[in-house]
Scaffold this motif. Structure first.
Motif, PDB file in Angstrom:
ATOM      1  N   UNK B 260       8.532   4.391  -0.486  1.00 17.09           N
ATOM      2  CA  UNK B 260       8.905   3.949  -1.832  1.00 17.09           C
ATOM      3  C   UNK B 260       9.447   2.521  -1.833  1.00 17.09           C
ATOM      4  N   UNK B 261       9.396   1.876  -0.700  1.00 14.44           N
ATOM      5  CA  UNK B 261       9.808   0.482  -0.577  1.00 14.44           C
ATOM      6  C   UNK B 261       8.706  -0.402  -1.174  1.00 14.44           C
ATOM      7  N   UNK B 262       9.049  -1.575  -1.597  1.00 14.85           N
ATOM      8  CA  UNK B 262       8.072  -2.507  -2.184  1.00 14.85           C
ATOM      9  C   UNK B 262       6.764  -2.510  -1.376  1.00 14.85           C
ATOM     10  N   UNK B 263       5.667  -2.210  -2.049  1.00 12.82           N
ATOM     11  CA  UNK B 263       4.384  -2.158  -1.355  1.00 12.82           C
ATOM     12  C   UNK B 263       3.848  -0.752  -1.201  1.00 12.82           C
ATOM     13  N   UNK B 264       4.754   0.209  -1.110  1.00  7.41           N
ATOM     14  CA  UNK B 264       4.409   1.631  -1.045  1.00  7.41           C
ATOM     15  C   UNK B 264       3.232   1.953  -0.125  1.00  7.41           C
ATOM     16  N   UNK B 265       2.069   2.266  -0.696  1.00  5.96           N
ATOM     17  CA  UNK B 265       0.995   2.749   0.184  1.00  5.96           C
ATOM     18  C   UNK B 265       0.561   1.724   1.218  1.00  5.96           C
TER      19      UNK B 265
END
Ligand code: SF4
Ligand SMILES: [Zn+2]
Lengths: 281, 433, 545
Positions: B260-265
């Motif tokens: 769930x951090x910036x960028x996710x997948x």
């Protein structure tokens, strides 16, 4: 004498609509009642387009060669309408209003002009043709759908406003120009092709790019490049002149001159380092 | 009269992805009276499993099961774009019914992984993932990296049963012979018990994984050793890369701090490629720290029945997949659904408030064993027998090992599976006449 | 009750070679007849009648199969089927979803299906998917070739207690997993890889128990014999996919000669080495040895050109395939048992390696004389999806057609193969043998693969065409358990098939030290390991012996 088909949205639906059947080649030469009968998927039910649009056919003004003739003209808030112009292969279509997901996806010819904002996946897997957005575009423009290694395979997309994240992700060929800013990871895992960004990109431009070119025309407020990009030289690529010419033909005038200097970074070194990011010096 | 005491051993705790299967539960007169071996969370949940059941209600008014099911069927068959959602804390047997209901209704179906570990699944779809079961970690792993997760608080027994102090075949001493590294944005109990805590700036998972790939593979980088990546010097990351290449069997456990951090997948995509490339040097694996008991099972069932692990739409009668377009958060934020069947998750507590709000404006059918924020406003509430306590069935552990959870007490209510079967049958009936 | 009349019947077990016969069905079985005059009749005039197909080796259910589905959403987006009143929806053309798998096999005339590799720890998963695979009777093989309990038992110095312990482990594993046969995948090689060591040969000692692939294979072959299992060891030998592995395969055959064994996807194990170290066909040598050893059976593992997904418990092989090709790679190491890997692949006629593989599979099927010992398979989906069987049948039956394909291959393929010299064409009877009667016999299924009285009423009726691909691409009728499932190529009814399991002569019990070992090092409690009866709601236990 060419005729122009006009669709005017009667009411905004409260559930999603899928309207891949709305594209010039599906309408050309049809009568009003035939066009009315064209099915669109409203929620999970197929309904005739005539339930949702007022339909008119008028003779289009003589083309004065300056402005192309529009074959299909749609008006209304189409935010909930997905897949408009999907797979479109010929003719021209203009939309005055916002459109939803997948507009012009898999397009393989013709012209799509959107005077409004667009949802995600505009021009995804596009093969040929031109999309112009006079507004902002969503995420995954020209990108690959989930699981695919390659997205856009050709054609041109011009966005006069801002674009979202993953612009041109995994694209294979083609040209994307964004006048404004874009979100994170433009050109993510791109295999080839060109992305030109006039404004400020988000972080991680060119992440996992294999080949291809990303040009950043505005050097101010640039986020740091990923560590897997290495500086090569400062020069004016001959390619810039060509791109500039192509764009100006499409009505995009760049303020920067043909002799603009660029700093060249190659990367992503994790993927072989054969891609380049060119930043205006 | 003597009270009847039953002792159940090797009970499976269903409350987190660890699925500890060694729990002892004492039952007196059909009430759970004692729980041994479980962690605090698991014990509390088991001790309270039988209390606080909601009533069967329609619009807040008590009613009969039959009437509630009829109302549910009514709502679902009249909806023009219904959502079937949940699947995390129930059996695969119930999940299978949910998929079938979604299919019969031509509805959209999603599970909470779309805002938890879904990005990890999307990443796997692009590049795959090298993973292993938890027993491999216990028996073999000499390097364990906790990245963006804090199992000491979320999966309490993970460290003792599987990953840190467990005495494995080739690690008879347990903790001593393993190196434990944690990467997180703030100190946590897990980072404190690690050999090396790398504190990083928020939002930089992707940059870290990118740099580690380059360092492990000796690719050129455009940064000097003193440059900071995620607030940590490149030289430090180089040390980690060396440690990774030098281990014999390494594992990264990644949590929501990665997905769930910036960028996710794309964070997980980069991490998965990193892990894959490390295998050119040594054996290396990654595993998602899956939260709720059977959220992994939900992804499995959806994949074998529909081809996709989450975010599936049946509007056209066949499964289509697109997270964002067909996942719960996007659908609710755009206010696209007009009715919902929700099973075995608590959207009232878990969804971001502004997105969850749309659910309060549409009819919602809710199957759930306990009173919670959602039972307060759901249109139709049907209490169910809790899986693993009063109903049996299959759960998938975070490493996708399937286990059969048991029924240890009787309940007045039907299981999710049974209620869903009845709903399904009546929908089919309603559609045919 | 049902009577099939006017059809040309191919029932090799009962020596019926294309004669017009009535087939009478009462309840779920084929009976002698006569049946009462009001019995429903299926007129099979102009059709060929065969027993329902028996798939001996396919990957259709369980952890790695689902991993394969997970890995290719792009294929699922392109290949889909909407639900109907009778049928569930589905998608994916390479690794179809479970319901679609059942429907597609049924439409091809198959009624029995074995999932070829189930790791014990994931057996519940396989059974869950098989429950959702309709129409066909299904079973699965239990993977044992890198199992710690097996290897630990083999490490026992005393011969008698070694045999006893091994027998206990094998029976316990089969029972615990509700498996049908002993599957061996790259014996010792997967465990060796987990230690980051290289490939194993027959006599390489493998950590942690220092047993060798030879010991594993011969030990398990003997145990399978002693347990009187209906199907012998089902063997995927070491060195899959390597040029020159033919020599190793011959060594393995020698090591096992005299005991029954099934060599699976033999094509992948029969490569000669060209002078430059490339791939060449070793079909002649392999077939020659094989022809002289009636104790062996095999399936071919024929290549189908196009995209597909490789998936196997042979994790090191998948990893090297990934290193070679790049792209997606999924891997799953399973504690104390095995590994597994999944890698998408595309076989291309203009790739010399793929062209050689393509020829080699057909060569094996043409050079092995006895159709009762070589079976049609694509090791679905490894060498290609099972939905290509009609094409493969035509390639076997029609030499001109075969040669027209041959012309499209990489031009150098002639130097490394002998397919152009082979003139044999399969007859309909031989097709019936390699797709149903032969596999049924190799699996010890006495009530399947034939149409004699007492057999299950599993009958496939194909319309007769000269074009054999067309003929086999869709059965006119499929009767399963006496119920008409397919009519005019469309599925009319769907229900759950049986779960095929074993009635073992001994109770599966772990020796004390093995049980202790399991309890210490497995992450699943001993009592929670065994797959419960709920997972096989319609069991049919086949007696051993
Ligand atoms: S760690 Fe998880 S599964 Fe184990 S007892 Fe605690 S809550 Fe239950
Ligand atoms: Zn196989």
């Amino acid at each position: 004498m060419k005729s122009q088909i006009q669709l005017t949205l009667k009411k905004i639906p409260d559930i999603p609509v899928e309207a891949e059947n709305i594209k010039p080649e599906n309408m050309a030469g049809k009568t009003i009642s035939e066009i009315k009968a064209i099915p669109i998927l409203v929620g999970k039910c197929w309904e005739p387009a005539g339930d949702w649009f007022d339909i008119g056919i008028k003779e289009s003004p003589e083309s004065d060669s300056e402005k192309p003739v529009i074959d299909l003209f749609i008006k209304g808030d189409l935010t909930r309408f997905k897949r408009i112009g999907e797979g479109m292969s010929q003719g021209s279509m203009r939309i005055d209003g916002t459109v939803g997901f997948h507009a012009g996806a898999k397009m393989c010819g013709g012209e799509l002009i959107i005077n409004g904002n667009t949802g995600d996946y505009l021009g995804a897997h596009m093969k040929a043709g031109l999309i112009v957005v006079n507004g902002n575009a969503g995420h995954y423009i020209a990108a690959a759908y989930r699981g695919h290694a390659k997205g856009m395979a050709g054609g041109t997309i011009i966005i006069k406003g801002n674009a979202g994240q993953m612009l041109g992700a995994r694209m294979r060929r083609g040209l994307i120009y964004v006048t404004g800013d874009c979100g994170d990871a433009p050109g993510f895992n791109m295999k080839a092709g060109t992305i030109i960004i006039g404004g400020t990109p988000g972080a991680r431009a060119g992440a996992r790019m294999v080949r291809g070119t990303i040009m950043l025309l505005n050097k101010d407020n640039l986020p740091e490049l990923l560590p897997t990009f290495t500086y090569n030289c400062t020069y004016t690529p001959s390619f810039w002149g060509i791109a500039r010419g192509v764009l100006s033909k499409m009505g995009v005038q760049s303020e920067a001159g043909t002799d603009l200097l660029f700093k060249r970074y190659s990367g992503d070194t994790n993927e072989g380092g054969r891609g380049e990011i060119l930043i205006s010096a | 009269m003597d009270q009847e005491l039953k002792v159940h051993s090797d009970v499976i705790c269903t409350f987190c992805g660890c699925l500890c299967d060694d729990i002892e539960v004492e039952v007196v007169d059909n009430r759970i009276s004692k729980v041994k071996k479980a962690c605090m969370i698991g014990r509390n949940k088991l001790m309270h499993a039988q209390s606080n059941n909601p009533d069967i209600t329609i619009a807040g008014k008590p009613t009969s099961l039959d009437a509630a099911i009829n109302e549910a069927v009514n709502i679902l068959t009249n909806a023009r774009f219904p959502l079937v959602y949940g699947l995390s804390s129930t059996t695969t047997e119930a999940q299978r019914e949910m998929v079938e209901i979604a299919e019969i209704l031509n509805a959209t179906i999603d599970n909470p992984s779309s805002y938890c570990h879904g990005p990890g699944l999307m990443a796997r779809q692009q590049v795959g993932l090298s993973s292993c079961t938890l027993g491999e970690v216990k028996n073999r792993a000499d390097l364990v990296i906790f990245w963006g997760c804090n199992p000491l608080e979320s999966h309490v027994r993970h460290l003792t049963r599987y990953s840190v102090s467990a005495k494995g075949m080739f690690h008879p001493e347990g903790r001593k012979s393993r190196k434990i590294v944690s990467i997180d944005i703030r100190p946590t109990p897990t980072t404190k018990s690690s050999d090396w805590f790398i504190q990083v700036t928020p939002g930089n998972t992707f940059e870290i994984a990118t740099l580690l790939r380059a360092l492990v593979a000796n690719n050129p980088i455009g940064k000097g050793d003193d440059a900071l990546i995620a607030g940590v010097a490149v030289s430090k990351w180089r040390e980690l890369a060396e440690m990774i290449r030098g281990c014999k069997y390494g594992v990264i456990f990644f949590g929501l701090g990665v997905t769930q951090c910036r960028g996710r997948d794309i964070n997980v995509e980069q991490l998965a490629v990193l892990v894959s490339e490390i295998n050119n040097h040594t054996r290396f694996y990654a595993m998602a720290m899956r939260g709720h008991g059977n959220v992994a099972g939900g992804n499995q069932v959806m994949t074998w029945q529909t081809g996709f692990p989450l975010a599936v739409n049946f509007s056209r009668g066949y499964p289509r997949y697109n997270p964002g377009e067909f996942s719960v958060i996007g659908l609710l934020a755009r206010k696209e659904v007009d009715a919902a069947l929700i099973v075995a998750t608590d959207p009232g507590a878990h969804l971001p408030a502004d997105t969850g709000d749309h659910l309060k404006n549409i009819p919602v059918i809710y199957l759930e064993p306990h009173n919670n924020p959602t039972t307060e406003w759901a249109t139709v509430v049907i209490p169910v027998a809790q899986a693993g306590v009063a109903a049996s069935g299959t759960y998938y552990r975070m490493d996708n090992v399937p286990l059969r959870v048991k029924k240890i007490v009787d309940s007045d209510h039907l299981s999710d599976e049974e209620v869903l079967k009845r709903i399904k049958e009546r929908i089919t009936h309603a559609q045919n006449y | 009750m049902l009577r099939i009349i006017n059809g040309k019947v191919y029932d090799p077990v009962n020596r019926i070679h294309g004669e017009i016969r009535d087939i009478c069905i009462r309840d779920q079985k084929i009976v002698e007849g006569p049946l009462p005059p009001e019995t429903e009749i299926i007129d099979a005039k102009g059709c060929v009648v065969m027993p329902g197909g028996v798939e001996i080796h396919s990957h259709v259910a369980g952890a790695k199969v689902n991993n394969g589905r997970m890995l290719c959403p792009e294929d699922s987006a392109d290949h889909f089927r909407a639900h109907t009143e009778i049928l569930r929806s589905g998608c994916n053309g390479v690794v179809p979803t479970t319901f679609l798998t059942g429907y597609e096999y049924a439409r091809l005339g198959y009624t029995t299906l074995f999932e070829a590799a189930v790791p014990p720890l994931k057996a519940r998963h396989a059974h869950e998917e098989l429950r959702d695979t309709p129409i066909l009777d299904t079973g699965c093989y239990t993977v044992m070739g890198n199992n710690y309990l097996v290897m630990k038992a083999l490490n026992e110095p005393d011969e008698i207690s070694r045999r006893e312990k091994l027998m206990g482990v094998v029976a316990w594993l089969l029972e615990s997993t509700r498996g049908y046969a002993v599957k061996i995948v790259n014996p010792g090689g997967v465990e060796n890889w987990k230690w980051n060591r290289g490939l194993v040969d027959l006599d390489t000692p493998v950590p942690p128990f220092d047993v060798t692939p030879r010991m594993i294979m011969t030990g398990l072959a003997r145990t399978a014999y002693e347990l009187k299992l209906p199907h012998p060891i089902h063997l995927h030998t070491n060195h899959l996919g390597e040029p020159g592995n033919m020599a190793y395969t011959l060594e393995t055959m020698k090591a096992l000669s005299g005991s029954r064994a099934h060599f699976t996807h033999l094509q992948f194990h029969s490569y000669d080495k060209s002078k430059r170290g490339g791939f060449a066909s070793g079909a002649v040598a392999i077939a020659e040895y094989f022809n002289n050893h009636p104790e062996f059976t095999c399936d071919a593992g024929l290549i189908v050109f196009g995209p597909t997904m490789t998936m196997t418990a042979d994790a090191p092989m998948e990893f090297s395939l990934h290193q070679m090709k790049g792209g997606k790679w999924s891997n799953l190491d399973i504690e104390m048992e095995t590994g597994s890997g999944v890698v998408p692949i595309k076989y291309q006629p203009d790739s010399l390696v793929n062209a050689v593989q393509w020829c080699l599979g057909l060569e094996l099927m043409l050079l092995i004389n006895d159709p009762w010992r070589v079976f049609l398979s694509t090791d679905h989906p490894n060498a290609g999806p099972f939905t290509s069987y009609p094409l493969l049948i035509k390639l076997l039956m029609d030499r001109d057609f075969r040669m027209s394909w041959y012309e499209m291959l990489h031009p150098k393929v002639k130097e490394y193969t002998c397919l152009h010299d082979l003139t044999r064409e399969y007859s309909l009877e031989e097709i019936a043998i390699v797709t149903r009667s032969g596999p049924a016999r190799a699996l010890g299924l006495k009530n399947r693969g034939h149409l004699g009285a007492g057999a299950y009423a599993d009958v496939a009726i194909y319309p007769f065409f000269d074009d054999k691909q067309k003929m086999f691409s869709s059965a006119s009728y499929l009767i399963k358990d006496g119920r008409v499932v397919v009519r005019d190529g469309a599925i009319k009814e769907s229900f759950s098939g049986r779960a095929l399991g074993l009635e073992l002569p001994v109770k599966g019990e772990l020796a004390g030290d093995l049980k202790e070992y399991f309890e210490q090092y497995s992450t699943v409690a001993f009592s929670n390991y065994r797959v419960e009866e709920e997972y096989t709601p319609r069991p049919e236990l086949i007696r051993c012996g």
